[in-house]
Motif scaffolding. Structure first.
Motif, PDB file in Angstrom:
ATOM      1  N   VAL A  67       0.831  -1.209   0.000  1.00  0.00           N
ATOM      2  CA  VAL A  67       0.000   0.000   0.000  1.00  0.00           C
ATOM      3  C   VAL A  67       0.869   1.264   0.000  1.00  0.00           C
ATOM      4  O   VAL A  67       0.394   2.354  -0.299  1.00  0.00           O
ATOM      5  N   SER A  68       2.132   1.087   0.303  1.00  0.00           N
ATOM      6  CA  SER A  68       3.067   2.209   0.227  1.00  0.00           C
ATOM      7  C   SER A  68       3.027   2.851  -1.162  1.00  0.00           C
ATOM      8  O   SER A  68       3.227   4.053  -1.289  1.00  0.00           O
ATOM      9  N   ASN A  71      -0.283   4.867  -1.595  1.00  0.00           N
ATOM     10  CA  ASN A  71      -0.180   5.968  -0.623  1.00  0.00           C
ATOM     11  C   ASN A  71       0.813   7.024  -1.106  1.00  0.00           C
ATOM     12  O   ASN A  71       0.541   8.224  -1.042  1.00  0.00           O
ATOM     13  N   ASP A 196       4.490  -4.778   3.983  1.00  0.00           N
ATOM     14  CA  ASP A 196       4.011  -4.229   2.711  1.00  0.00           C
ATOM     15  C   ASP A 196       2.738  -3.436   2.932  1.00  0.00           C
ATOM     16  O   ASP A 196       2.519  -2.412   2.281  1.00  0.00           O
ATOM     17  N   SER A 197       1.900  -3.954   3.821  1.00  0.00           N
ATOM     18  CA  SER A 197       0.671  -3.241   4.193  1.00  0.00           C
ATOM     19  C   SER A 197       0.283  -3.652   5.601  1.00  0.00           C
ATOM     20  O   SER A 197       0.558  -4.790   6.021  1.00  0.00           O
ATOM     21  N   SER A 199      -3.354  -3.529   7.803  1.00  0.00           N
ATOM     22  CA  SER A 199      -4.759  -3.163   7.652  1.00  0.00           C
ATOM     23  C   SER A 199      -5.306  -2.615   8.965  1.00  0.00           C
ATOM     24  O   SER A 199      -4.652  -2.681  10.008  1.00  0.00           O
ATOM     25  N   LYS A 232       2.696   2.778   5.338  1.00  0.00           N
ATOM     26  CA  LYS A 232       2.412   1.378   4.992  1.00  0.00           C
ATOM     27  C   LYS A 232       1.101   0.886   5.610  1.00  0.00           C
ATOM     28  O   LYS A 232       0.782  -0.293   5.534  1.00  0.00           O
ATOM     29  N   SER A 234      -2.955   0.817   5.491  1.00  0.00           N
ATOM     30  CA  SER A 234      -3.834   0.834   4.321  1.00  0.00           C
ATOM     31  C   SER A 234      -5.169   1.543   4.576  1.00  0.00           C
ATOM     32  O   SER A 234      -6.058   0.982   5.235  1.00  0.00           O
ATOM     33  N   VAL A 243      -6.649  -6.382   1.415  1.00  0.00           N
ATOM     34  CA  VAL A 243      -5.425  -6.114   0.654  1.00  0.00           C
ATOM     35  C   VAL A 243      -5.246  -7.256  -0.345  1.00  0.00           C
ATOM     36  O   VAL A 243      -5.324  -8.429   0.016  1.00  0.00           O
TER      37      VAL A 243
END
Ligand code: RUB
Length: 309
Positions: A67-68, A71, A196-197, A199, A232, A234, A243
């Motif tokens: 999600v980086s 974002n 990576d993400s 939530s 990072k 989300s 995700v």
């Protein structure tokens, strides 16, 4: 090369993983967008905005899980200007701010996270995370006598990048295959991984196999620390979205010529997995160390709830 070709080159490098790791992807996308908008000076405003959205989409569509990336693109492209010059100025400033903050965040995460590492600790890490390595390197810089157990991280073997980096830093390191995680956990004091993400429910999405480390750690009563910049987290998980887990090509796992000889065999190659919040002790961000249950607070206070919603 023209500006669009440059942008496509960056997108291709992200897709093929020449640029990889959630943080590096984000910084590269922000820089690519900044460079691209400079070439749009002569366009009318309406056309500028269309081109900006097109470019943003090319970057965001490269890889689905970190999600980086969306974002970074959202934070870079937003502007309130009514003419193209001001818009370019705002976007350039956004990119500079994002890139500087991202670099500084790594240092802050290192400092905060290193507090959790004690002299003599054996740390297990997975894949190759700049944020996780920032913590490990900082603890080493503080003179702590630490060592690392690094997983190979099949199929792309990002563990090889990690062991080289740790070797060059002078940190004693042991490489293990992914399937040796549970057996080796009894030698480990704590697990440090990247993200990576994350939530809204505090679940971590990171390189495939991360949840295996976390489960083995819980079984052995070892803590799991996640190193994650606030970008990072989300925002779309606030809307109930899951995700997306990237599925990568089968030839990363098995030679396609061999696979052709096996008509009854198919290959699954998910690149990431989900570690539920209850397996995570602490998430180290650049603004502090939080339990995963505080993911909503980070989204609200540091990303802004309007982001991509
Ligand atoms: C890399 C990976 C990393 C996170 C965090 O996956 O899962 O743990 O991206 O990395 P891939 P960082 O190699 O598929 O991109 O802390 O460097 O952002």
């Amino acid at each position: 090369m023209n500006a669009m070709e440059d942008l496509n080159t960056t997108a291709e490098k992200i897709k093929t993983m020449e640029i990889r790791g959630a943080g590096r992807i984000a910084v590269a996308a922000s820089a690519a967008l900044r460079a691209y908008v400079m070439s749009l000076k002569s366009l009318p405003m309406s056309e500028f905005n269309v081109k900006l959205e097109e470019a943003a989409k090319i970057l965001v569509d490269t890889r689905p899980t970190a999600v980086s990336l969306p974002n970074a693109v959202a934070l870079t492209k937003r502007h309130s200007a009514t003419n193209v010059y001001d818009a370019i100025d705002e976007i350039t400033k956004n990119a500079e701010k994002f890139i500087t903050n991202a670099e500084q965040a790594l240092g802050k995460i290192g400092k905060i996270g290193a507090e959790r590492i004690h002299d003599g600790d054996v740390i297990m890490t997975h894949c190759n995370s700049h944020a996780a390595l920032s913590i490990i390197k900082k603890a080493f810089d503080q003179g702590k006598d630490i060592s690392v157990i690094a997983t190979e991280s099949r199929p792309r073997r990002q563990g090889f990048i990690t062991i080289r980096e740790l070797n060059d830093y002078g940190i004693p390191t042991t490489l293990i295959v992914d399937s040796a995680v549970r057996l080796t956990m009894k030698e480990v004091d704590l697990v440090v991984v990247g993200a990576d993400s994350i939530s809204v429910n505090g679940a971590l999405i990171n390189k495939i196999g991360t949840s295996q480390l976390a489960m083995a750690a819980q079984e052995a009563r070892r803590n799991v620390i996640v190193a994650a910049e606030t970008y990072k987290f989300s925002p779309r998980t606030l809307l109930g979205e899951m995700v997306e887990i990237e599925d990568r090509a089968s030839d990363e796992v098995i030679d396609s010529e061999i696979l052709k000889e096996l008509p009854n065999v198919k290959v699954k190659n998910p690149a990431f997995d989900v570690t539920p919040a209850e397996y995570i002790d602490l998430i180290i961000t650049e603004v502090g160390a939080f339990p995963p249950a505080m993911a909503f607070t980070i989204l609200r206070d540091y990303l802004g709830l309007e982001m991509q919603i």
